[in-house]
Design an enzyme around this catalytic site. Structure first.
Site, PDB file in Angstrom:
ATOM      1  N   HIS A 525       0.828  -1.203   0.000  1.00  0.00           N
ATOM      2  CA  HIS A 525       0.000   0.000   0.000  1.00  0.00           C
ATOM      3  C   HIS A 525       0.868   1.262   0.000  1.00  0.00           C
ATOM      4  CE1 HIS A 525      -3.412   2.575   1.358  1.00  0.00           C
ATOM      5  NE2 HIS A 525      -2.408   3.271   1.876  1.00  0.00           N
ATOM      6  N   GLU A 526       1.786   1.298   0.944  1.00  0.00           N
ATOM      7  CA  GLU A 526       2.622   2.497   1.046  1.00  0.00           C
ATOM      8  C   GLU A 526       3.490   2.666  -0.199  1.00  0.00           C
ATOM      9  OE1 GLU A 526       2.001   4.657   3.128  1.00  0.00           O
ATOM     10  OE2 GLU A 526       0.742   3.450   4.433  1.00  0.00           O
ATOM     11  N   HIS A 529       1.739   4.594  -2.760  1.00  0.00           N
ATOM     12  CA  HIS A 529       1.876   6.043  -2.607  1.00  0.00           C
ATOM     13  C   HIS A 529       3.192   6.532  -3.218  1.00  0.00           C
ATOM     14  CE1 HIS A 529      -1.615   6.985  -0.216  1.00  0.00           C
ATOM     15  NE2 HIS A 529      -1.312   6.073   0.680  1.00  0.00           N
ATOM     16  N   HIS A 532       2.871   6.590  -6.853  1.00  0.00           N
ATOM     17  CA  HIS A 532       2.014   7.711  -7.257  1.00  0.00           C
ATOM     18  C   HIS A 532       2.837   9.002  -7.328  1.00  0.00           C
ATOM     19  CE1 HIS A 532      -2.210   9.734  -6.615  1.00  0.00           C
ATOM     20  NE2 HIS A 532      -1.790   9.837  -7.853  1.00  0.00           N
TER      21      HIS A 532
HETATM   22 ZN   LIG Z   1      -2.259   5.388   2.275  1.00  0.00          ZN
END
Ligand SMILES: [Zn+2]
Length: 750
Positions: A525-526, A529, A532
């Site tokens: 998940h991180e 980021h 992104h």
């Molecule tokens: Zn997050």
């Protein structure tokens, strides 16, 4: 423009590489961000005496060295922080004043673009400031932060309340149709104008002054709230003897022994008052009394009627927020907050939360019944209490799915997972990660490692990726991502400096670090980021900013690649035998993905609904959080066996800042998008590695960041608006309007 200003204008928060708090697991310190860009502030060459005094301050220096310059993390000294902040704020004000007092007619270039080019020194200093805040906190730092937070707030108020500046922004905004702007430039103008208008720029006289005073008081209260929670996390440690360890795995025992030794309790075992310590203890400990004790201590953080109690702060925070949006003409805080979100109104957000709530409660009933039956069978003679939930859920999981979390862990090695993430980034984004030799790039702790990120096709350097993986004292709990420098191109391409931060428990020396399935998912998940941030192709810094109910989407989507075939075959291998995780175990993980979904969804939704309840209150004057919480949960029929994921007195997402206030719903909003987007891949000819969909993913969902409206970006990707059905299928909940609806999801979402 720097990130804090963006945050205060409601522009950025997460986006500009801001500390992303992800997952409900984390406690973000919102509005906090790393620094952003390179210096080109010519206006500030007429330095005042004060700045000249500070030219030697390492925290103010331009970043030099390789990769377009990197932060001098090896030169961080707390003594330099306050003078650096003062000097950077002074320079920032000079930059802004130069724009505001420009005698020329306001134009996009001389106003908006000029603003984008300000705040470089601030960004540099704040990068260090937030490293201390999140990664290297100490009493000494917290004192500085306590003094600095109100000054920072005051500083930004000076900018957001600069009437000459706002008049110029307004003029550019009013004339935007005739200015021949690109769509991203027009969005930039609108976003900045709205940021001012939504934050008091249109106010005058007394109202304007009151607005500024409220902002300053809120900044102090937010910081105090966060520090109280941290104090309660650090001050309560449960030390156990050898005969109190029943049920705990060897790795948990080792970690507890190490934690005790670190605190001068050699020979004992420390259970810390943090989620990463509490959660496994409640899952495995056979000692019911101790489970209750750990549970109570954890869920009473900020609620102990002592100097760290947060209840009064909550009331005051709510009153001030309400008063502030009242000045702007809104009925309640949530209305103001959601206006520029993808959801647009509190009612739309509530509609989503309430449409899932009944299915979640029904599932909790089933889960509790199954746990109670098992407890009865064992002759335990208890009725399930909140401190029993994780423990019996684990037993039911083993009985029903024969899935032993500890067995699963053997296949989730930190290093292998990192390689798996690099593989996924290679396949989807065309990135190649190569380690930076130790010493080439300064780091703030020996645990931190750095990688170069190149584009496989062109060979161009995209940026760097910093990883700070392990828990330690002074580091805040949870996991987060932030960027020290974000992408921009309006004054030359920048290389992105992105980072991921976790609290994995370091194993014994030489032993691999094994993660739970949930931790592995959070790690992905991180990394989402970070990707992104790395994939950004925006021209202007402000367009890196995030729309809060949209910024978790990209990272949540990336979690879906954890259980894809190439990752399973090559990276999820046993740490001793090197054998890939057996198909059967993967099948069990997938089947178990919706297990305990009643608990997960309900504890999350209870917090999300509470957040909305607080902020949709038209008059929170004198509100008593204790009774408000109880009454709201009664009205919602929250079962006795479950508690909010974050109870109000430690709900940092909502009260340590404004990043997630009336915004905690955003995780589920993003879940809807995630499930819906993942189905596009699941149904594609090439599955999760389908080239066409990967191309669309990068082009429409990652690279544009906030340069176009999220709803439009999503339609460009999917060819239609998002639908809720995939989310319900993922969680094993009935799909509204369909019979049965007992489809198994292919990977758990949160
Ligand atoms: Zn997050």
């Amino acid at each position: 423009m720097n990130k804090i200003l963006c945050a205060i204008l409601g522009l950025a928060i997460l986006g500009l590489g801001a500390a992303c708090a992800s997952h409900p697991t984390q406690t973000p310190q919102t509005g906090e961000v790393g620094a952003d860009k390179e210096d080109m502030s010519q206006q500030s060459n007429t330095q005042s005496e004060q700045t000249q005094v500070e030219t030697d301050n390492p925290l103010l220096q331009e970043w030099d060295g390789p990769y377009g310059g990197v932060p001098a993390f090896d030169e961080m000294k707390l003594d330099d922080l306050e003078p650096a902040l003062e000097a950077a704020m002074a320079e920032n004000l000079r930059e802004i004043e130069a724009i505001a007092s420009n005698p020329d007619e306001p134009t996009f270039e001389n106003t908006i673009v000029a603003m984008e080019a300000t705040g470089d020194a601030m960004n540099r200093v704040l990068t260090y400031y937030y490293i201390w805040s999140s990664n290297l906190s100490s009493d000494e730092y917290r004192e500085i932060q306590g003094r600095s937070a109100p000054k920072l707030s005051e500083h930004y108020s000076k900018i957001t309340q600069n009437e000459d500046l706002f008049r110029r922004v307004q003029a550019v905004y009013d004339n935007r149709a005739e200015a021949d702007l690109r769509p991203d430039q027009e969005r930039l103008v609108t976003w900045i104008y709205d940021g001012f208008a939504r934050n008091g720029a249109t106010l005058e006289g007394e109202a304007k002054e009151r607005y500024a005073a409220i902002q300053q008081e809120l900044a102090e209260l937010h910081t105090k709230f966060a520090n109280n929670v941290l104090a309660d996390e650090e001050n309560y440690v449960l030390y156990l003897d050898e005969d109190q360890l029943s049920g705990l795995s060897q790795s948990l025992i080792d970690a507890a022994a190490a934690a005790a030794a670190e605190r001068d309790h050699e020979g004992e075992y420390a259970i810390l008052n943090t989620r990463s310590s509490m959660d496994p203890f409640l899952t495995y400990s056979d000692e019911r009394d101790l489970r209750e004790k750990v549970w109570r201590t954890y869920y009473n953080r900020g609620d102990n009627a002592d100097e760290y109690d947060n209840n009064e702060l909550i009331t005051r925070i709510l009153e001030l927020r309400d008063e502030r949006v009242g000045l702007l003409g809104y009925d309640n805080y949530a209305q103001w907050r959601l206006e520029n979100r993808m959801a647009k109104t509190p009612e739309r957000a509530m509609e989503l939360l309430e449409s899932v709530w009944p299915a979640a409660l029904a599932r909790v009933d089933e889960e509790v019944a199954a746990m109670q039956a098992l407890a009865d069978e064992e002759g335990a003679d208890i009725s399930i209490q909140p401190w029993d939930y994780r423990y019996y859920a684990e037993k039911v999981r083993r009985a029903r799915y024969d899935l032993d979390s500890d067995e699963v862990k053997q296949y989730f090695q930190l290093d292998k997972l990192r390689e798996a993430m690099f593989y996924v980034a290679g396949e989807l984004f065309g990135y190649e990660f190569t380690p930076v030799p130790d010493g080439k790039v300064p780091v703030f702790h020996p645990d931190v490692k750095v990688w170069e990120v190149h584009d496989q096709g062109s060979g161009d350097l995209v940026g760097l990726w910093y990883l700070d993986p392990f828990a330690r004292s002074g580091k805040r709990s949870g996991a987060w991502a932030n960027s020290y420098r974000s992408h921009e191109s309006f004054r030359g391409e920048t290389t992105v400096l992105s980072s991921n931060n976790s609290n994995f428990i370091q194993g014994a020396p030489g032993e691999p670090v094994l993660l739970s399935y949930d931790d592995a998912e959070t790690f992905f998940h991180e990394f989402g980021h970070a990707l992104h941030a790395l994939a950004s192709n925006v021209a202007y810094p402000t367009l890196n900013s995030g729309v809060r109910d949209y910024t978790e989407f990209q990272s949540q989507l990336l979690e879906r690649w954890l259980l894809t075939d190439p990752v399973i075959e090559n990276y999820l291998v046993h740490h001793e035998t090197g054998e890939p995780i057996p198909d059967e175990l993967v099948a069990k993980i997938k089947r178990a993905a919706t297990f305990n979904e009643g608990f997960r969804t309900t504890e999350y939704l209870a917090s999300a609904l509470m957040d909305m309840a607080y902020h949709m209150t038209d008059d929170p004057t004198g509100l008593d959080p204790d009774s408000f919480e109880r009454e709201t949960l009664d009205r919602l029929n929250l079962p006795d066996e479950i508690v909010m994921r974050h109870r109000s007195p430690h709900f940092g997402h909502v009260f340590s800042g404004e990043g997630y206030s009336a915004g905690y719903y955003g995780y589920m909003w993003a879940d809807v998008l995630t499930a819906d987007a993942a189905e596009a891949f699941a149904e594609a000819p090439g599955g999760y590695y389908d080239e066409t969909w990967a191309g669309k993913l990068v082009e429409h969902l990652f690279a544009p960041r906030n340069a176009i409206d999220p709803a439009e970006a999503y339609r460009n990707f999917r060819g239609r608006d998002p639908e809720i059905d995939a989310l319900m299928r993922d969680r094993g909940f009935p799909v509204p309007g369909e019979d049965g609806g007992d489809a198994a999801g292919d990977a758990g979402s949160r």
